[in-house]
Design an enzyme around this catalytic site. Structure first.
Site, PDB file in Angstrom:
ATOM      1  N   ASP A 146       0.852  -1.193   0.000  1.00 12.23           N
ATOM      2  CA  ASP A 146       0.000   0.000   0.000  1.00 12.23           C
ATOM      3  C   ASP A 146       0.885   1.240   0.000  1.00 12.23           C
ATOM      4  O   ASP A 146       1.930   1.260   0.653  1.00 12.23           O
ATOM      5  CB  ASP A 146      -0.911   0.024   1.230  1.00 12.23           C
ATOM      6  CG  ASP A 146      -2.053  -0.981   1.136  1.00 12.23           C
ATOM      7  OD1 ASP A 146      -2.360  -1.420   0.003  1.00 12.23           O
ATOM      8  OD2 ASP A 146      -2.623  -1.324   2.185  1.00 12.23           O
ATOM      9  N   ASP A 160      -7.303  -1.352  -4.454  1.00  9.49           N
ATOM     10  CA  ASP A 160      -8.348  -0.888  -3.540  1.00  9.49           C
ATOM     11  C   ASP A 160      -9.272   0.120  -4.218  1.00  9.49           C
ATOM     12  O   ASP A 160     -10.492   0.093  -4.033  1.00  9.49           O
ATOM     13  CB  ASP A 160      -7.722  -0.245  -2.300  1.00  9.49           C
ATOM     14  CG  ASP A 160      -6.898  -1.229  -1.489  1.00  9.49           C
ATOM     15  OD1 ASP A 160      -7.177  -2.436  -1.575  1.00  9.49           O
ATOM     16  OD2 ASP A 160      -5.987  -0.780  -0.783  1.00  9.49           O
TER      17      ASP A 160
END
Length: 202
Positions: A146, A160
């Site tokens: 991330d 995401d």
């Protein structure tokens, strides 16, 4: 059988099979669109993660829009946006379940909007699933890369964004009453084999 003017009263085999053939061709094109969106999403996700790993340093965020949007590299054992730490195996199984569900739904998709929605969902799910399978600390327990930091509240990635986008787009289609199969008001969305020319397109 014909009437007095010579017009057939019963449909010929060709007239009954042509619409079915058109619907099959339309679904084939929608399936191709779904797969294309999924592959593009997956490539963008994995390419951005490779870049983030090479260009960013954990603990050293880079500001894009002040503190509202930053690049901040982390390894996430949890779910989307750094949620669900400590249940990596369960999240891996959930991602596999999503992929299987999308695969089954793909053969019934009859609307362009749903093809795009499922493609985004598929690409996002596979993008994070690749991390969980291939990255450390091990098979099925890998940490997701991330690097997009939103307001300092949560950190995510391209996968995401695709998953959230699919959820939002799917909600819009559902509110508009457009089913997965593209059948609206007693008619099929497929028209002359395109599967995306109905008036209910989003």
């Amino acid at each position: 059988m014909q009437d007095e003017t010579g017009t057939p009263l019963t449909p010929s085999p060709q007239s009954t099979t042509a619409p079915a053939r058109d619907q099959v061709q339309g679904r084939s094109r929608l399936f191709t669109l779904l797969v294309g969106v999924g592959v593009l999403t997956l490539v963008l996700d994995q390419a951005s993660k490779v870049w983030a790993l090479s260009a960013l340093t954990p603990g050293q965020p880079r500001e894009l829009v002040g503190s509202l949007l930053r690049l901040n590299l982390i390894r996430n054992p949890g779910a989307a946006f750094s949620l669900g730490d400590g249940v990596t195996w369960l999240l891996t199984l959930v991602a596999l379940g999503i992929v299987v569900w999308v695969g089954r739904a793909a053969i019934r998709v009859g609307h362009r909007g749903w093809a795009i929605t499922l493609g985004l969902l598929l690409g996002g799910a596979v993008g994070n699933l690749v991390d969980r399978v291939l990255r450390s600390p091990g098979l099925g327990r890998g940490h997701v890369v991330d690097f997009i930091d939103y307001f300092g509240l949560f950190i995510g990635n391209i996968a995401d964004i695709a998953i959230v986008g699919a959820a939002g787009y799917g909600a819009v289609l559902a509110v508009r009453g457009i089913p997965l199969e593209g059948v609206t008001h007693g008619r099929h969305e497929a028209h002359h084999g395109d599967g995306d020319e109905g008036s209910d397109d989003v």
